[in-house]
Scaffold this motif. Structure first.
Motif, mmCIF file in Angstrom:
data_model
loop_
_atom_site.group_PDB
_atom_site.id
_atom_site.type_symbol
_atom_site.label_atom_id
_atom_site.label_comp_id
_atom_site.label_asym_id
_atom_site.label_seq_id
_atom_site.Cartn_x
_atom_site.Cartn_y
_atom_site.Cartn_z
ATOM 1 N N VAL A 123 58.674 2.483 -47.957
ATOM 2 C CA VAL A 123 57.474 2.859 -48.696
ATOM 3 C C VAL A 123 57.562 4.426 -48.372
ATOM 4 N N PRO A 124 57.551 5.208 -49.612
ATOM 5 C CA PRO A 124 57.479 6.742 -49.378
ATOM 6 C C PRO A 124 56.508 7.001 -48.662
ATOM 7 N N SER A 125 56.654 8.096 -47.708
ATOM 8 C CA SER A 125 55.650 8.794 -46.815
ATOM 9 C C SER A 125 54.338 8.934 -47.503
ATOM 10 N N HIS A 126 54.478 9.338 -48.806
ATOM 11 C CA HIS A 126 53.034 9.784 -49.210
ATOM 12 C C HIS A 126 52.317 8.567 -49.681
ATOM 13 N N ARG A 127 52.801 7.454 -49.656
ATOM 14 C CA ARG A 127 52.274 6.051 -50.263
ATOM 15 C C ARG A 127 51.761 5.080 -49.078
ATOM 16 N N LYS A 128 52.439 5.480 -47.576
ATOM 17 C CA LYS A 128 51.682 4.837 -46.502
ATOM 18 C C LYS A 128 50.434 4.699 -46.568
ATOM 19 N N ARG A 129 49.523 5.670 -46.719
ATOM 20 C CA ARG A 129 48.283 5.366 -46.509
ATOM 21 C C ARG A 129 47.717 4.464 -47.546
ATOM 22 N N PHE A 130 48.190 4.356 -48.880
ATOM 23 C CA PHE A 130 47.676 3.669 -49.701
ATOM 24 C C PHE A 130 48.008 1.855 -49.601
ATOM 25 N N TRP A 131 49.417 1.888 -48.714
ATOM 26 C CA TRP A 131 49.686 0.219 -48.458
ATOM 27 C C TRP A 131 48.952 -0.026 -47.314
ATOM 28 N N ASP A 132 48.621 0.677 -46.525
ATOM 29 C CA ASP A 132 47.750 0.348 -45.397
ATOM 30 C C ASP A 132 46.429 0.276 -45.607
ATOM 31 N N ASN A 133 45.524 1.023 -46.515
ATOM 32 C CA ASN A 133 44.535 0.809 -46.859
ATOM 33 C C ASN A 133 44.342 -0.507 -47.893
ATOM 34 N N THR A 134 45.159 -0.607 -48.618
ATOM 35 C CA THR A 134 45.280 -1.787 -49.812
ATOM 36 C C THR A 134 45.514 -3.322 -48.890
ATOM 37 N N ILE A 135 45.955 -3.278 -48.060
ATOM 38 C CA ILE A 135 46.361 -4.410 -47.155
ATOM 39 C C ILE A 135 45.054 -4.548 -46.128
ATOM 40 N N GLU A 136 44.371 -3.539 -45.783
ATOM 41 C CA GLU A 136 43.163 -3.704 -44.952
ATOM 42 C C GLU A 136 41.847 -4.182 -45.709
ATOM 43 N N SER A 137 42.080 -3.676 -47.176
ATOM 44 C CA SER A 137 41.099 -4.100 -47.935
ATOM 45 C C SER A 137 40.999 -5.544 -48.250
ATOM 46 N N MET A 138 42.439 -6.222 -48.806
ATOM 47 C CA MET A 138 42.588 -7.585 -48.980
ATOM 48 C C MET A 138 42.130 -8.270 -47.786
#
Length: 281
Positions: A123-138
């Motif tokens: 995952v590109p470094s600038h997209r890491k927060r998006f992946w973390d937040n999306t999985i937490e939301s799931m």
């Protein structure tokens, strides 16, 4: 595996797991595990796609369906998150056999054919927060089980799959390599013009086809119409903007190619069962 997943058969002594499709089972399951905490430590096969995300290293393991997997690679990993999902849920919840659902454009990364059935991406470094937040939301949706949680968790999954497709290679490239040049051209037009007004007629005109013929071909190949794919692409961008920015709703609408904020709000509510403002909250 998760409690939802069950062994349905064996192949040469290797268990085959299936993801049940029923009203009581959510279409997506999220499982966290640490070193030695694998849900299945031996060789196995599953008939559904799996994503494994390692936040510390930003690694994403794309685990193909139907192949024998040896999970030894995960034994010493820490803070792993496995996302299991019923791929048929992406087609309006209708149960579909593997030969049908594997042609869904967002599932092409799971047809990678890598040895061992696992493709590793970063995952590109600038997209890491998006992946973390999306999985937490799931995870939150699956724990709370509030009204509309099935639709919400599928929306989050779709965002991940779109990001995954862009990481693995663009959807258009995958479609061309899989022998679907016309569908690839449709997606290329949608991708290029998604931020501007766009209709079925516009796409058909650019490809030199009649709208009726294009609708028939796209529906037959993907299970959806061109207009539905345009809407899906707009809504994917809208969800990303709503979850990662503080832009006004009208500006979000403009950036996804919809000039009328009121129409955008109605379309978003029809698609997600909530207004853009409520979904963001």
């Amino acid at each position: 595996m998760t409690q939802a997943v069950r062994v349905v058969a064996q192949r040469d002594g290797v268990p085959i797991y299936a993801y049940p499709s029923d009203p009581m089972t959510p279409p997506v399951s999220v499982l966290r595990f640490g070193p030695g905490g694998l849900p299945e430590k031996g060789r196995h096969i599953h008939d559904f796609p799996i994503l494994v995300y390692l936040s510390a290293t930003r690694s994403v393991l794309v685990v193909a369906a139907g192949q024998t997997i040896d999970p030894i690679w995960a034994i010493e990993q820490t803070d792993c998150v496995a996302v299991f999902f019923d791929p048929a849920a992406l087609n309006d919840g209708a149960r579909s056999p593997w030969p049908t659902w594997r042609n869904h454009p967002l599932l092409f990364p799971f047809r990678h054919g890598h040895t061992g059935g696992v493709l590793q991406l970063v995952v590109p470094s600038h997209r890491k927060r998006f992946w973390d937040n999306t999985i937490e939301s799931m995870e939150a949706e699956l724990v709370d089980r509030g009204e509309g949680h099935r639709e919400a968790v599928l929306a989050h999954l779709t965002l991940l799959l779109i990001d995954l497709a862009r990481m693995a290679d663009d959807v258009v490239g995958d479609l061309r390599r899989s022998g679907e040049p016309l569908i690839a051209d449709v997606f290329a037009v949608i991708e290029r013009r998604i931020a501007e007004p766009l209709s079925l007629s516009d796409v058909a005109r650019e490809l030199g086809l009649t709208p009726g013929h294009l609708t028939t071909v796209v529906r037959r190949r993907t299970g959806r119409t061109v207009q539905e794919w345009i809407t899906e692409r707009r809504m994917a961008d809208a969800r990303a903007l709503l979850s990662t920015t503080d832009l006004p709703i009208a500006e979000v609408a403009r950036r996804v190619g919809i000039a009328d904020p009121g129409y955008f709000a109605r379309l978003f509510r029809t698609t997600h069962g909530a207004s853009p403002r409520s979904w963001r909250a």
